[in-house]
Design an enzyme around this catalytic site. Structure first.
Site, mmCIF file in Angstrom:
data_model
loop_
_atom_site.group_PDB
_atom_site.id
_atom_site.type_symbol
_atom_site.label_atom_id
_atom_site.label_comp_id
_atom_site.label_asym_id
_atom_site.label_seq_id
_atom_site.Cartn_x
_atom_site.Cartn_y
_atom_site.Cartn_z
ATOM 1 N N SER A 276 0.830 -1.337 -0.171
ATOM 2 C CA SER A 276 -0.248 -0.001 -0.043
ATOM 3 C C SER A 276 0.812 1.182 -0.179
ATOM 4 O O SER A 276 1.938 1.274 0.469
ATOM 5 C CB SER A 276 -0.995 -0.155 1.211
ATOM 6 O OG SER A 276 -1.588 1.420 1.436
ATOM 7 N N ARG A 315 -21.646 -9.752 -45.785
ATOM 8 C CA ARG A 315 -20.529 -9.122 -45.156
ATOM 9 C C ARG A 315 -21.075 -8.195 -44.268
ATOM 10 O O ARG A 315 -21.787 -7.164 -44.710
ATOM 11 C CB ARG A 315 -19.675 -8.217 -46.215
ATOM 12 C CG ARG A 315 -18.446 -7.668 -45.817
ATOM 13 C CD ARG A 315 -17.457 -8.658 -45.514
ATOM 14 N NE ARG A 315 -17.221 -10.012 -46.350
ATOM 15 C CZ ARG A 315 -16.447 -9.749 -47.243
ATOM 16 N NH1 ARG A 315 -15.924 -8.703 -47.614
ATOM 17 N NH2 ARG A 315 -16.379 -10.776 -48.164
#
Length: 452
Positions: A276, A315
């Protein structure tokens, strides 16, 4: 693939490598080289032309940034790539340049390249999973008789074994690994349909060219071109998404067990790991963090891929392109999650003494169901349940062990004289309570230990 900073924080370079820029562009060139060689083998083009094309299908020969910039204008990464490839081949052979990309289309190149990159990603995930599964099964065997609290709805429930808990983490990984392999074997297929998926540009040579290319590239042969048939392809992603959830479940349990007030399991300590910036005492579960973060993001990625399945006609417009953009992140995340947990379970810190202390701290309440079952044949199920409810309340109000209160009830109530005192003591023995967990553990372990 260049990842944003916070993606790189969650995914090491190993996880992103299969989809990085060089890997993807090279996969597209691998398609073009394989196409030319397959067409030469089928007699469609001269062998010399195939050799000329293949000789310059190398990503390092091209400006990848320029290709990327040109792709946004062209609407496809394959279009500028094929143009550059054709120009390069023309420097050596005009005849060879005339047959570059013959009978193919941009989607063939990009889909096949993505299949090749995904193949590498799936193989890498499979390898890491093998390591993680092996470590988890070893851990499970070492703790097959280690009692730990089982928790339901986030509350203490009964006693199980830590070994069975780990086995329950592992079984979904074994299943997901097998199903991802199966889905990949079908869904990672060569794409070669030509302009509208009819293979018209290949003529009667199509089957031979497809077979040759698929074998050379190590991909499956699909029943037909799959330009807008994305079902088998998507099943690969969905199996990866399920795997992400399985890994996230392990990460969640690991994080909960690592809470200091629980203290049953920790990630291995290492310099710089899980610290930390403000609190020197912190030992954050960073491997669990990576797995949970991936599990949080994966449903949205999977949903985006599913939403893109409705590709228009022959497509897709926008849908196919959205899929291409979303696809790598899912596999990169899953790979990163598996890597993070594999690192954790090489040498996790297991604390059996805290597991036992957490059981003992509940003053026997987690054995109330077994205690009620012991009394039921003597005084009936309803009365036994009522008595245990009352005694459980006394445990909380008087801070006394349930075992002591039950023994006192047995000795003072004439209706309970037939209850065996030794049997009462066994009900409150955590090691005795493990019998059912051990039976299940022994039944299930051999199948999970099957070799690859």
């Amino acid at each position: 693939m260049s990842l944003p900073l916070f993606d790189r924080f969650l995914a090491p370079a190993d996880a992103a490598a299969p989809f990085d820029d060089v890997a993807l562009i090279q996969a597209m060139f691998d398609f073009e080289a394989a196409l030319s060689r397959a067409q030469a083998a089928a007699g469609m083009i001269p062998a010399a032309s195939a050799a000329a094309i293949a000789s310059v299908c190398k990503a390092e020969l091209y400006d990848l940034n320029a290709l990327a910039e040109a792709s946004s204008r062209a609407g496809s990464l394959a279009i500028p790539l094929v143009k550059e490839l054709t120009q390069t081949v023309s420097l050596y052979s005009g005849e060879a340049a005339s047959v570059v990309h013959k009978g193919s289309t941009s989607q063939d190149v990009q889909d096949t390249a993505m299949a090749l990159c995904t193949r590498r990603a799936v193989d890498a995930i499979d390898t890491v999973l093998g390591r993680l599964i092996g470590s988890l099964l070893d851990l499970a065997e070492r703790h097959a008789d280690t009692p730990v609290l089982a928790r339901t709805l986030m509350q203490p429930a009964q006693v199980t074994s830590f070994g069975l808990k780990v086995l329950n983490w592992t079984a979904p990984l074994v299943r997901s690994r097998a199903r991802l392999r199966e889905a990949a074997a079908r869904g990672l297929a060569l794409q070669l349909g030509g302009a509208i998926g009819t293979q018209s540009g290949l003529g009667t040579h199509a089957p031979a060219v497809v077979a040759h290319m698929a074998e050379a590239l190590g991909l499956a042969v699909a029943p037909s071109p799959w330009h807008t048939q994305r079902d088998e392809w998507l099943r690969v992603a969905m199996e990866a998404a399920v795997l992400a959830g399985c890994l996230g479940k392990i990460g969640t349990d690991l994080a909960l067990m690592a809470q200091a007030e629980v203290g049953e399991l920790n990630e291995p300590a290492a310099p710089g790991r899980g610290g930390s910036s403000a609190m020197p005492h912190k030992r954050n579960p960073v491997g669990a963090l990576a797995a949970v973060a991936t599990a949080q993001r994966t449903p949205h990625r999977a949903a985006a891929l599913l939403a893109a399945m409705g590709q228009q006609h022959e497509r897709g417009l926008g849908t196919w392109q959205a899929e291409l953009a979303e696809w790598p992140g899912l596999f990169i995340g899953v790979h990163a999650s598996a890597l993070a947990l594999a690192d954790v379970f090489i040498a996790p810190d297991v604390h059996p003494e805290r597991m036992r202390a957490n059981i003992d701290a509940l003053n026997g309440l987690v054995f109330a169901e077994q205690a009620s079952a012991l009394l039921a044949p003597v005084i009936g199920k309803a009365r036994a349940h009522s008595l245990l409810e009352q005694l459980s309340g006394d445990v909380v109000s008087q801070n006394k062990p349930l075992e002591a209160l039950m023994l006192a009830a047995v000795q003072s109530d004439p209706a309970l004289k037939k209850v065996d005192v030794a049997a009462v003591k066994r009900v409150f023995d955590p090691q005795v309570a493990l019998a059912a967990a051990r039976r299940q553990f022994d039944d299930r372990l051999p199948a999970l230990r099957q070799p690859d």
